[in-house]
Design an enzyme around this catalytic site. Structure first.
Site, PDB file in Angstrom:
ATOM      1  CG  ASN A 257      -0.259   0.074   2.538  1.00  0.00           C
ATOM      2  OD1 ASN A 257       0.964   0.124   2.602  1.00  0.00           O
ATOM      3  ND2 ASN A 257      -1.032   0.076   3.615  1.00  0.00           N
TER       4      ASN A 257
ATOM      5  CE1 TYR B  34       6.885  -4.581  14.328  1.00  0.00           C
ATOM      6  CE2 TYR B  34       8.688  -4.863  15.903  1.00  0.00           C
ATOM      7  CZ  TYR B  34       8.152  -5.060  14.645  1.00  0.00           C
ATOM      8  OH  TYR B  34       8.870  -5.745  13.688  1.00  0.00           O
TER       9      TYR B  34
ATOM     10  N   GLY C  58      12.850  -0.667  28.091  1.00  0.00           N
ATOM     11  CA  GLY C  58      12.499  -1.864  27.297  1.00  0.00           C
ATOM     12  C   GLY C  58      13.669  -2.470  26.543  1.00  0.00           C
TER      13      GLY C  58
ATOM     14  CE  LYS D 216      10.774  -0.274   9.265  1.00  0.00           C
ATOM     15  NZ  LYS D 216      12.019  -0.519   8.595  1.00  0.00           N
TER      16      LYS D 216
ATOM     17  CB  SER E 254       1.577   2.782   4.498  1.00  0.00           C
ATOM     18  OG  SER E 254       2.142   1.539   4.877  1.00  0.00           O
TER      19      SER E 254
ATOM     20  CG  ASN F   2      15.835   0.009  12.857  1.00  0.00           C
ATOM     21  OD1 ASN F   2      15.322  -0.160  13.964  1.00  0.00           O
ATOM     22  ND2 ASN F   2      15.352  -0.534  11.763  1.00  0.00           N
TER      23      ASN F   2
ATOM     24  CE  LYS G 128       6.125  -7.954  12.669  1.00  0.00           C
ATOM     25  NZ  LYS G 128       6.235  -8.301  11.262  1.00  0.00           N
TER      26      LYS G 128
ATOM     27  CB  SER H 178      10.849  -9.127  14.987  1.00  0.00           C
ATOM     28  OG  SER H 178      11.711  -8.387  15.790  1.00  0.00           O
TER      29      SER H 178
HETATM   30  N1  NAD Z   1      13.821  -3.698   9.638  1.00  0.00           N
HETATM   31  C1  NAD Z   1      13.920  -4.299  10.817  1.00  0.00           C
HETATM   32  O1  NAD Z   1      14.746  -3.926  11.636  1.00  0.00           O
HETATM   33  C2  NAD Z   1      13.029  -5.482  11.144  1.00  0.00           C
HETATM   34  C3  NAD Z   1      13.403  -6.342  12.198  1.00  0.00           C
HETATM   35  C4  NAD Z   1      12.594  -7.422  12.496  1.00  0.00           C
HETATM   36  C5  NAD Z   1      11.417  -7.636  11.789  1.00  0.00           C
HETATM   37  N2  NAD Z   1      11.073  -6.789  10.778  1.00  0.00           N
HETATM   38  C6  NAD Z   1       9.818  -7.030  10.068  1.00  0.00           C
HETATM   39  O2  NAD Z   1      10.113  -7.211   8.698  1.00  0.00           O
HETATM   40  C7  NAD Z   1       9.067  -6.706   7.887  1.00  0.00           C
HETATM   41  C8  NAD Z   1       9.658  -5.782   6.852  1.00  0.00           C
HETATM   42  O3  NAD Z   1      10.392  -4.760   7.505  1.00  0.00           O
HETATM   43  P1  NAD Z   1      11.065  -3.574   6.714  1.00  0.00           P
HETATM   44  O4  NAD Z   1      12.166  -3.069   7.554  1.00  0.00           O
HETATM   45  O5  NAD Z   1      11.310  -3.984   5.335  1.00  0.00           O
HETATM   46  O6  NAD Z   1       9.872  -2.517   6.808  1.00  0.00           O
HETATM   47  P2  NAD Z   1       9.309  -1.526   5.692  1.00  0.00           P
HETATM   48  O7  NAD Z   1       8.378  -0.582   6.384  1.00  0.00           O
HETATM   49  O8  NAD Z   1      10.408  -0.962   4.881  1.00  0.00           O
HETATM   50  O9  NAD Z   1       8.459  -2.526   4.768  1.00  0.00           O
HETATM   51  C9  NAD Z   1       7.139  -2.902   5.073  1.00  0.00           C
HETATM   52  C10 NAD Z   1       6.309  -2.670   3.811  1.00  0.00           C
HETATM   53  O10 NAD Z   1       4.973  -3.081   4.076  1.00  0.00           O
HETATM   54  C11 NAD Z   1       4.082  -2.110   3.538  1.00  0.00           C
HETATM   55  N3  NAD Z   1       2.839  -2.204   4.302  1.00  0.00           N
HETATM   56  C12 NAD Z   1       2.626  -1.921   5.617  1.00  0.00           C
HETATM   57  N4  NAD Z   1       1.342  -2.138   5.940  1.00  0.00           N
HETATM   58  C13 NAD Z   1       0.723  -2.601   4.819  1.00  0.00           C
HETATM   59  C14 NAD Z   1      -0.613  -2.984   4.523  1.00  0.00           C
HETATM   60  N5  NAD Z   1      -1.574  -2.921   5.446  1.00  0.00           N
HETATM   61  N6  NAD Z   1      -0.892  -3.414   3.278  1.00  0.00           N
HETATM   62  C15 NAD Z   1       0.074  -3.453   2.316  1.00  0.00           C
HETATM   63  N7  NAD Z   1       1.346  -3.073   2.544  1.00  0.00           N
HETATM   64  C16 NAD Z   1       1.668  -2.652   3.794  1.00  0.00           C
HETATM   65  C17 NAD Z   1       4.814  -0.782   3.672  1.00  0.00           C
HETATM   66  O11 NAD Z   1       4.360   0.200   2.743  1.00  0.00           O
HETATM   67  C18 NAD Z   1       6.263  -1.203   3.397  1.00  0.00           C
HETATM   68  O12 NAD Z   1       6.572  -1.108   2.020  1.00  0.00           O
HETATM   69  C19 NAD Z   1       8.079  -6.057   8.831  1.00  0.00           C
HETATM   70  O13 NAD Z   1       7.022  -6.959   9.035  1.00  0.00           O
HETATM   71  C20 NAD Z   1       8.865  -5.859  10.101  1.00  0.00           C
HETATM   72  O14 NAD Z   1       8.035  -5.917  11.228  1.00  0.00           O
HETATM   73  C21 NAD Z   1      11.856  -5.720  10.439  1.00  0.00           C
END
Ligand code: NAD
Length: 337
Positions: free
Chosen positions: A32, A147, A292, A83, A34, A197, A151, A123
Site C-alpha cells: 500500500n 509492536y 524496554g 514496525k 504506506s 534503527n 508480531k 522478529s
Molecule cells: N527492519 C527491521 O529492523 C526489522 C526487524 C525485524 C522484523 N522486521 C519485520 O520485517 C518486515 C519488513 O520490515 P522492513 O524493515 O522492510 O519494513 P518496511 O516498512 O520498509 O516494509 C514494510 C512494507 O509493508 C508495507 N505495508 C505496511 N502495511 C501494509 C498494509 N496494510 N498493506 C500493504 N502493505 C503494507 C509498507 O508500505 C512497506 O513497504 C516487517 O514486518 C517488520 O516488522 C523488520
C-alpha cells in the site's frame, strides 16, 4: 514459481524481490506504499533486468487481495506491517489493525485462493527481555511493547491456522538486526523522519544530515557498557527468504527460525567499524538507556543452518560499506527531487 510479496516495496522486501527475481522466480509486489515508494520498485526491476509486477493494495482489503490472487500464486511472503516500537506505544490500535487484522485478512484470502505456503517476517522482539544468549527458537516468548505483541500474535495466528490445515507450510523468520543495502547502492533502507534503527542513524550522521548519534545506555553489563546486538546483512536475509520459500514448497507444518549471524557487536564496536571501513566520522553522545531495551541479544543460528542450509555470509565491515554506499548515492533516500 509465482511469489506474492506483501510489503515487497519496503526495505527487506525489495532486497528479497531482487534475490527471487535473480533466481528466475516470478515476483508480484503487493504494497500500500504506506512506508515505501514506487521508485524502489523501478530500481528492483533495473537490478533484476525485467519489469517487476506491482499491485498497489492493502492486506486489510479483501478486494485488493482478490486481485492479487486472481492470477494464481504459489507462495506468499508476508512483510507487510508497521514496525516502529515507539509509534506502536502511542498508536496501539493502528498497529493491531494493520498488523493483526491485516494478517487475518491475508490468511483468509490465501484460504479462498487455496494457497497454502507462507513465509512470514517475524522478529527477535518476540523474545522480549530474554535472559539467555545466544537465544534459541525454544526460548520463552514475550512481548514488551505493542509492536512486539503484534508480531507474537501474528506468529500465533499463522501457527494455529497451519495446525488446522494439513497441507499448509509456514516459515516464521525471526530477524535479528537487519542492516546494510544492496551492493549496487540502488536499493536500501529509506526511513521517513528520524530513523528508529541504529544503522540509518549512523549513516545520516556520517553524511551530516544529523549532528550527532545518541547512544542509548553506556552502563549495561557488556564489554564496553553499550548494548550488544546481532546485525545481519539484508542481502543475507534476502537469500534466507529464497531458501525459506524452497522449504515451504516441499515441506509441511510451521517452523520458526532465527536469522542472524550468531555474533554480537556493541554499539561502539559498530560505530568504530563504520568509521574504519568508510573513513567517515560519527560523532556520538551516550545518553540514558531506552526503556524496554535489553543489554545483549544475539541469535543461535544453528536451526536455520540445519533446516534451510542457510548461513549469513557478510560480516560487519561489509554491512557498513554497503549501508554507506547507499547513503552516499541517495543522500535523501528514495526522495528524488
Ligand atoms: N527492519 C527491521 O529492523 C526489522 C526487524 C525485524 C522484523 N522486521 C519485520 O520485517 C518486515 C519488513 O520490515 P522492513 O524493515 O522492510 O519494513 P518496511 O516498512 O520498509 O516494509 C514494510 C512494507 O509493508 C508495507 N505495508 C505496511 N502495511 C501494509 C498494509 N496494510 N498493506 C500493504 N502493505 C503494507 C509498507 O508500505 C512497506 O513497504 C516487517 O514486518 C517488520 O516488522 C523488520
Amino acid at each position: 514459481m509465482k511469489i506474492l510479496v506483501c510489503g515487497g516495496a519496503g526495505y527487506i522486501g525489495s532486497h528479497t524481490c531482487v534475490a527471487l527475481g535473480q533466481l528466475g522466480h516470478e515476483v508480484v509486489v503487493f504494497d500500500n506504499l504506506s512506508n515505501s515508494t514506487r521508485v524502489a520498485i523501478d530500481r528492483m526491476a533495473e537490478l533484476v533486468g525485467r519489469p517487476v509486477a506491482f499491485i498497489q493494495g492493502d492486506i486489510r482489503e479483501r478486494r485488493d487481495l482478490a486481485r492479487a490472487f486472481a492470477g494464481g500464486v504459489d507462495c506468499v511472503i508476508h512483510f507487510a506491517a508497521l514496525k516502529s516500537v515507539g509509534e506502536s506505544c502511542s498508536r496501539p490500535l493502528t498497529y493491531f489493525d494493520n498488523n493483526i487484522s491485516g494478517t487475518i485478512t491475508l490468511l483468509q484470502a490465501m484460504e479462498a485462493a487455496q494457497v497454502s505456503r507462507m513465509v512470514f517476517s517475524s522478529s527477535a522482539t518476540v523474545y522480549g527481555n530474554s535472559e539467555q544468549v545466544p537465544v534459541t527458537e525454544s526460548a520463552p516468548l514475550q512481548a514488551t511493547n505493542p509492536y512486539g505483541r503484534t508480531k507474537l500474535i501474528m506468529e500465533e495466528l499463522i501457527r494455529d491456522y497451519s495446525a488446522s490445515q494439513p497441507g499448509f507450510s509456514g516459515v516464521l523468520l525471526r530477524y535479528f538486526n537487519p542492516v546494510g543495502a544492496h551492493p549496487s547502492g540502488r536499493i536500501g533502507e529509506s526511513p521517513t523522519g528520524t530513523p528508529a534503527n541504529l544503522m540509518p542513524y549512523v549513516t545520516q550522521v556520517a553524511i551530516k544530515r544529523r549532528e550527532q548519534l545518541q547512544v542509548f545506555g553506556g552502563d549495561y553489563p557488556t564489554r564496553d557498557g553499550t548494548g550488544v546486538r546481532d546485525y545481519v546483512h539484508v542481502v543475507d536475509l534476502a537469500e534466507a527468504h529464497a531458501s525459506a520459500v524452497r522449504w515451504a514448497m516441499t515441506q509441511q507444518g510451521c517452523i520458526a527460525l532465527n536469522l542472524g549471524t550468531g555474533c554480537g557487536y556493541s554499539v561502539l564496536e559498530l560505530i568504530r567499524t563504520f568509521e574504519r571501513t568508510t573513513g567517515a566520522r560519527v560523532p556520538y553522545r551516550i545518553v540514558e538507556r531506552r526503556p524496554g531495551d535489553v543489554a545483549e541479544l544475539w541469535a543461535d543460528v544453528s536451526m536455520a543452518r540445519e533446516v534451510l542450509g542457510w548461513q549469513a555470509r557478510h560480516g560487519l565491515e561489509r554491512m557498513c560499506e554497503d549501508a554507506w554506499r547507499w547513503q552516499l548515492n541517495n543522500p535523501d533516500g528514495y526522495q528524488v527531487a
